[in-house]
Design an enzyme around this catalytic site. Structure first.
Site, PDB file in Angstrom:
ATOM      1  N   LYS A   1       0.830  -1.212   0.000  1.00  0.00           N
ATOM      2  CA  LYS A   1       0.000   0.000   0.000  1.00  0.00           C
ATOM      3  C   LYS A   1       0.864   1.262   0.000  1.00  0.00           C
ATOM      4  O   LYS A   1       0.688   2.144  -0.840  1.00  0.00           O
ATOM      5  CB  LYS A   1      -0.909   0.028   1.241  1.00  0.00           C
ATOM      6  CG  LYS A   1      -1.534   1.388   1.505  1.00  0.00           C
ATOM      7  CD  LYS A   1      -2.335   1.439   2.781  1.00  0.00           C
ATOM      8  CE  LYS A   1      -1.630   1.975   3.973  1.00  0.00           C
ATOM      9  NZ  LYS A   1      -1.526   3.440   4.114  1.00  0.00           N
ATOM     10  N   ASN A   2       1.822   1.315   0.916  1.00  0.00           N
ATOM     11  CA  ASN A   2       2.562   2.571   1.077  1.00  0.00           C
ATOM     12  C   ASN A   2       3.510   2.850  -0.078  1.00  0.00           C
ATOM     13  O   ASN A   2       3.941   3.982  -0.276  1.00  0.00           O
ATOM     14  CB  ASN A   2       3.280   2.596   2.432  1.00  0.00           C
ATOM     15  CG  ASN A   2       2.286   2.811   3.564  1.00  0.00           C
ATOM     16  OD1 ASN A   2       1.149   3.224   3.319  1.00  0.00           O
ATOM     17  ND2 ASN A   2       2.684   2.507   4.779  1.00  0.00           N
TER      18      ASN A   2
ATOM     19  N   CYS B   1      -5.032   8.501   8.611  1.00  0.00           N
ATOM     20  CA  CYS B   1      -5.431   8.006   9.931  1.00  0.00           C
ATOM     21  C   CYS B   1      -4.981   8.976  11.026  1.00  0.00           C
ATOM     22  O   CYS B   1      -3.916   9.579  10.938  1.00  0.00           O
ATOM     23  CB  CYS B   1      -4.786   6.645  10.195  1.00  0.00           C
ATOM     24  SG  CYS B   1      -5.493   5.309   9.217  1.00  0.00           S
TER      25      CYS B   1
ATOM     26  N   ARG C   1       0.982  14.609  12.665  1.00  0.00           N
ATOM     27  CA  ARG C   1       1.299  14.444  11.249  1.00  0.00           C
ATOM     28  C   ARG C   1       1.573  15.761  10.503  1.00  0.00           C
ATOM     29  O   ARG C   1       0.939  16.048   9.474  1.00  0.00           O
ATOM     30  CB  ARG C   1       0.198  13.628  10.544  1.00  0.00           C
ATOM     31  CG  ARG C   1      -0.145  12.340  11.274  1.00  0.00           C
ATOM     32  CD  ARG C   1      -0.899  11.355  10.431  1.00  0.00           C
ATOM     33  NE  ARG C   1       0.004  10.601   9.577  1.00  0.00           N
ATOM     34  CZ  ARG C   1      -0.355   9.566   8.822  1.00  0.00           C
ATOM     35  NH1 ARG C   1      -1.608   9.177   8.806  1.00  0.00           N
ATOM     36  NH2 ARG C   1       0.511   8.930   8.072  1.00  0.00           N
TER      37      ARG C   1
ATOM     38  N   ASP D   1       3.891   0.394  12.025  1.00  0.00           N
ATOM     39  CA  ASP D   1       2.643  -0.121  11.443  1.00  0.00           C
ATOM     40  C   ASP D   1       2.334  -1.559  11.882  1.00  0.00           C
ATOM     41  O   ASP D   1       1.228  -2.042  11.648  1.00  0.00           O
ATOM     42  CB  ASP D   1       2.699  -0.038   9.908  1.00  0.00           C
ATOM     43  CG  ASP D   1       2.787   1.402   9.422  1.00  0.00           C
ATOM     44  OD1 ASP D   1       2.420   2.298  10.199  1.00  0.00           O
ATOM     45  OD2 ASP D   1       3.236   1.622   8.287  1.00  0.00           O
TER      46      ASP D   1
ATOM     47  N   ARG E   1      -8.960   0.165   3.625  1.00  0.00           N
ATOM     48  CA  ARG E   1      -8.023   1.118   3.010  1.00  0.00           C
ATOM     49  C   ARG E   1      -6.684   0.467   2.725  1.00  0.00           C
ATOM     50  O   ARG E   1      -5.943   0.930   1.846  1.00  0.00           O
ATOM     51  CB  ARG E   1      -7.774   2.296   3.976  1.00  0.00           C
ATOM     52  CG  ARG E   1      -8.937   3.224   4.078  1.00  0.00           C
ATOM     53  CD  ARG E   1      -8.614   4.375   4.965  1.00  0.00           C
ATOM     54  NE  ARG E   1      -7.366   4.996   4.513  1.00  0.00           N
ATOM     55  CZ  ARG E   1      -6.822   6.050   5.065  1.00  0.00           C
ATOM     56  NH1 ARG E   1      -7.399   6.604   6.103  1.00  0.00           N
ATOM     57  NH2 ARG E   1      -5.719   6.560   4.602  1.00  0.00           N
TER      58      ARG E   1
HETATM   59  N1  EPU Z   1       7.103  14.203  10.653  1.00  0.00           N
HETATM   60  C1  EPU Z   1       7.305  15.533  10.938  1.00  0.00           C
HETATM   61  N2  EPU Z   1       7.284  16.417   9.880  1.00  0.00           N
HETATM   62  C2  EPU Z   1       7.094  16.017   8.599  1.00  0.00           C
HETATM   63  C3  EPU Z   1       6.891  14.645   8.321  1.00  0.00           C
HETATM   64  C4  EPU Z   1       6.899  13.764   9.379  1.00  0.00           C
HETATM   65  O1  EPU Z   1       7.471  15.922  12.068  1.00  0.00           O
HETATM   66  O2  EPU Z   1       7.116  16.881   7.716  1.00  0.00           O
HETATM   67  C5  EPU Z   1       7.097  13.242  11.765  1.00  0.00           C
HETATM   68  C6  EPU Z   1       5.701  12.634  11.961  1.00  0.00           C
HETATM   69  O3  EPU Z   1       4.883  13.434  12.744  1.00  0.00           O
HETATM   70  C7  EPU Z   1       6.038  11.311  12.618  1.00  0.00           C
HETATM   71  C8  EPU Z   1       7.363  10.918  11.964  1.00  0.00           C
HETATM   72  O4  EPU Z   1       7.908  12.137  11.449  1.00  0.00           O
HETATM   73  O5  EPU Z   1       6.234  11.480  13.979  1.00  0.00           O
HETATM   74  C9  EPU Z   1       7.235   9.897  10.849  1.00  0.00           C
HETATM   75  O6  EPU Z   1       6.466  10.390   9.788  1.00  0.00           O
HETATM   76  P1  EPU Z   1       6.642   9.895   8.287  1.00  0.00           P
HETATM   77  O7  EPU Z   1       6.684  11.116   7.446  1.00  0.00           O
HETATM   78  O8  EPU Z   1       7.746   8.912   8.190  1.00  0.00           O
HETATM   79  O9  EPU Z   1       5.277   9.160   8.062  1.00  0.00           O
HETATM   80  P2  EPU Z   1       4.278   9.307   6.853  1.00  0.00           P
HETATM   81  O10 EPU Z   1       5.033   9.424   5.596  1.00  0.00           O
HETATM   82  O11 EPU Z   1       3.231  10.318   7.175  1.00  0.00           O
HETATM   83  C10 EPU Z   1       4.249   6.765   6.345  1.00  0.00           C
HETATM   84  C11 EPU Z   1       3.189   5.722   6.196  1.00  0.00           C
HETATM   85  C12 EPU Z   1       2.634   5.371   7.572  1.00  0.00           C
HETATM   86  C13 EPU Z   1       3.757   4.912   8.480  1.00  0.00           C
HETATM   87  C14 EPU Z   1       4.876   5.953   8.523  1.00  0.00           C
HETATM   88  C15 EPU Z   1       6.092   5.494   9.303  1.00  0.00           C
HETATM   89  C16 EPU Z   1       2.286   6.252   4.037  1.00  0.00           C
HETATM   90  C17 EPU Z   1       1.148   6.770   3.240  1.00  0.00           C
HETATM   91  N3  EPU Z   1       2.119   6.238   5.351  1.00  0.00           N
HETATM   92  O12 EPU Z   1       3.592   7.894   6.909  1.00  0.00           O
HETATM   93  O13 EPU Z   1       1.738   4.309   7.356  1.00  0.00           O
HETATM   94  O14 EPU Z   1       3.284   4.693   9.782  1.00  0.00           O
HETATM   95  O15 EPU Z   1       5.290   6.275   7.178  1.00  0.00           O
HETATM   96  O16 EPU Z   1       6.631   4.344   8.743  1.00  0.00           O
HETATM   97  O17 EPU Z   1       3.300   5.823   3.498  1.00  0.00           O
HETATM   98  C18 EPU Z   1      -0.109   2.938   7.781  1.00  0.00           C
HETATM   99  O18 EPU Z   1       0.185   2.331   6.745  1.00  0.00           O
HETATM  100  O19 EPU Z   1      -0.968   2.532   8.599  1.00  0.00           O
HETATM  101  C19 EPU Z   1       0.581   4.180   8.079  1.00  0.00           C
HETATM  102  C20 EPU Z   1       0.141   5.056   8.955  1.00  0.00           C
END
Ligand code: EPU
Length: 419
Positions: free
Chosen positions: A22-23, A116, A121, A304, A397
């Site tokens: 998915k991701n 979610c 975020r 996750d 999802r």
């Molecule tokens: N963060 C910041 N600023 C940013 C971006 C991130 O502070 O600009 C912080 C976030 O608040 C968090 C940490 O960095 O504390 C990690 O965030 P990351 O950006 O790595 O997560 P994401 O890209 O929003 C993806 C996956 C998530 C998964 C995380 C961590 C997707 C669409 N989502 O989220 O997947 O938990 O990486 O591996 O790729 C799920 O699949 O259930 C899911 C939530």
């Protein structure tokens, strides 16, 4: 709206084939707009997050053709329009249109994405990176207007190895003038998969999968064929389920290296596993030992899988702990597990303790997010009696054909549509 109904307490046995990640897929699909020729992506999971991205592409004017797990995207005639908020807030990954459309048109307008509720975020690291590449970012409530006369390669150090920021900045930098270096980059398999996709289109990206990614800007990207990597979170979810109530469950189409941190934990817990090149066979042991989990960026234990793992820890003997270091709000599943008879306590936002083993009983519970939902499916399959999981749309999802996959290994599970 949907609910899932499970008659639990049955041993499960058989084969489960893992779908595309998915991701990874949710980044590849928006990345297709970087190219003004048709791209073909295979092994795309049939999940509602992909349907939402399909809707956004179609809104922009792309021609999208889907057949089974293949998606063909022709963005040659897309217009650079503001995607309506009700579309983009359906999922987090809509923010990948920011990097991709900025690269293609040097301007993008986009609302803050959805996703979610597992923490605040923010997207500050994405925006900082866009600025470093020469873009101007204006924020107006929920709306971001990002413009650039010219995108130029830059050195970008991420404060945190964010998956989303790493991918979005690769998308924005791929056609920038000169060289971009992203340091403290995320190393997750989907980051590598997106870099491979971009390279298949003619990009010059090296170092994906390490903490430093180098992107040498190219002028043009072309049509390509690409395959989505197997989903390691789906793999891990079924490994956890098999460790609780599986007899000879074989999980196929996987990359075992991607779930190494989970294999190591299950091994500590006493789970017998047979690991092949692209499969893993698991038998639930008579007794599971306690363990302690700390979520980390890849290759550490994935956040996750932390929530699905909580369901297994209710069956382990002794006190297990979970330390969640990525998200601030990822323990709501424990409230639901406790309704089913678990003894789980949240000590702080980042620490929880689960004492087991406890006998779980079927109850009416509610999924609060995707992986919390996966936790409750596992708990419902372990529990005696009937479990009803409300808000099951979260689960749809991210898990392709979950009902069919579980039914095939002997589960009594059904999806019900509600008003
Ligand atoms: N963060 C910041 N600023 C940013 C971006 C991130 O502070 O600009 C912080 C976030 O608040 C968090 C940490 O960095 O504390 C990690 O965030 P990351 O950006 O790595 O997560 P994401 O890209 O929003 C993806 C996956 C998530 C998964 C995380 C961590 C997707 C669409 N989502 O989220 O997947 O938990 O990486 O591996 O790729 C799920 O699949 O259930 C899911 C939530």
């Amino acid at each position: 709206m949907h609910r899932i109904i499970i008659e639990g307490g049955r041993q499960l046995s058989g084969k489960i084939k893992i779908s595309g990640s998915k991701n990874s897929a949710v980044a590849l699909v928006p990345a297709a707009v970087l190219c003004d020729e048709e791209v073909t992506i295979a092994n795309v999971p049939n999940i509602s997050d992909i349907n939402a991205l399909d809707e956004m592409l179609t809104f922009l004017g792309a021609k999208v053709k889907r057949s089974e797990d293949v998606i063909r995207i022709d963005s040659s005639k897309i217009e650079n329009k503001l995607i309506p908020e009700n579309m983009s807030k359906k999922l987090r990954a809509s923010y990948y249109f920011m990097g991709a459309l900025l690269s293609r048109f040097k301007k993008v307008e986009m609302y803050f994405p959805g996703g979610c509720s597992i923490g605040a975020r923010p997207i500050n690291l994405h925006l900082k990176g866009f600025r470093a590449l020469g873009a101007k970012v204006e924020e107006n409530d929920n709306l971001f207007i990002i413009t650039a006369d010219n995108l130029r390669g830059a050195k970008i150090n991420l404060d945190f190895a964010s998956v989303g920021a790493t991918i979005n900045l690769m998308l924005a930098a791929v056609k920038a003038e000169g060289t971009t270096i992203i340091s403290n980059a995320a190393k997750e398999p989907h980051v590598v998969n997106v870099a491979t996709f971009l390279n298949n289109m003619g990009a010059k990206i090296s170092g994906a999968g390490t903490s430093e990614i180098k992107i040498v800007g190219v002028k043009h990207l072309h049509s390509c064929f690409h395959e989505v990597v197997p989903d390691y979170v789906e793999t891990g979810t079924y490994m956890i389920l098999a460790s609780a109530i599986g007899k000879d469950i074989t999980i196929t189409n996987i990359i075992p290296d991607h779930v190494e941190s989970l294999i190591s934990k299950l091994d500590d817990m006493g789970v017998p596993m047979q690991i092949g090149v692209d499969f893993i066979k698991i038998n639930a042991p008579l007794k599971l030992k306690q363990t302690n989990i700390k979520t980390q960026v890849y290759p550490g234990f994935p956040t996750d899988l932390q929530q699905p793992m909580a369901a297994l820890l209710t069956q382990a003997t002794g006190k297990s702990t979970i330390n969640e270091t990525i998200w601030e709000n990822r323990f709501l599943n424990l409230i639901e597990l406790n309704k089913m008879g678990a003894t789980a306590e949240t000590v702080t936002n980042s620490k929880a303790v689960i004492v087991g083993p406890t006998k779980l009983k079927g109850k009416n519970v509610k999924a609060t997010d995707l992986r919390a939902g996966a936790c409750l499916v596992i708990a419902g399959l372990i529990a005696d009696g009937k479990t009803t999981i409300e808000n099951a749309d979260y689960i749809l999802r991210g898990y392709e054909n979950i009902i069919e996959k579980l039914t095939n290994i002997g589960a009594k599970i059904k999806l019900e549509e509600i008003e």
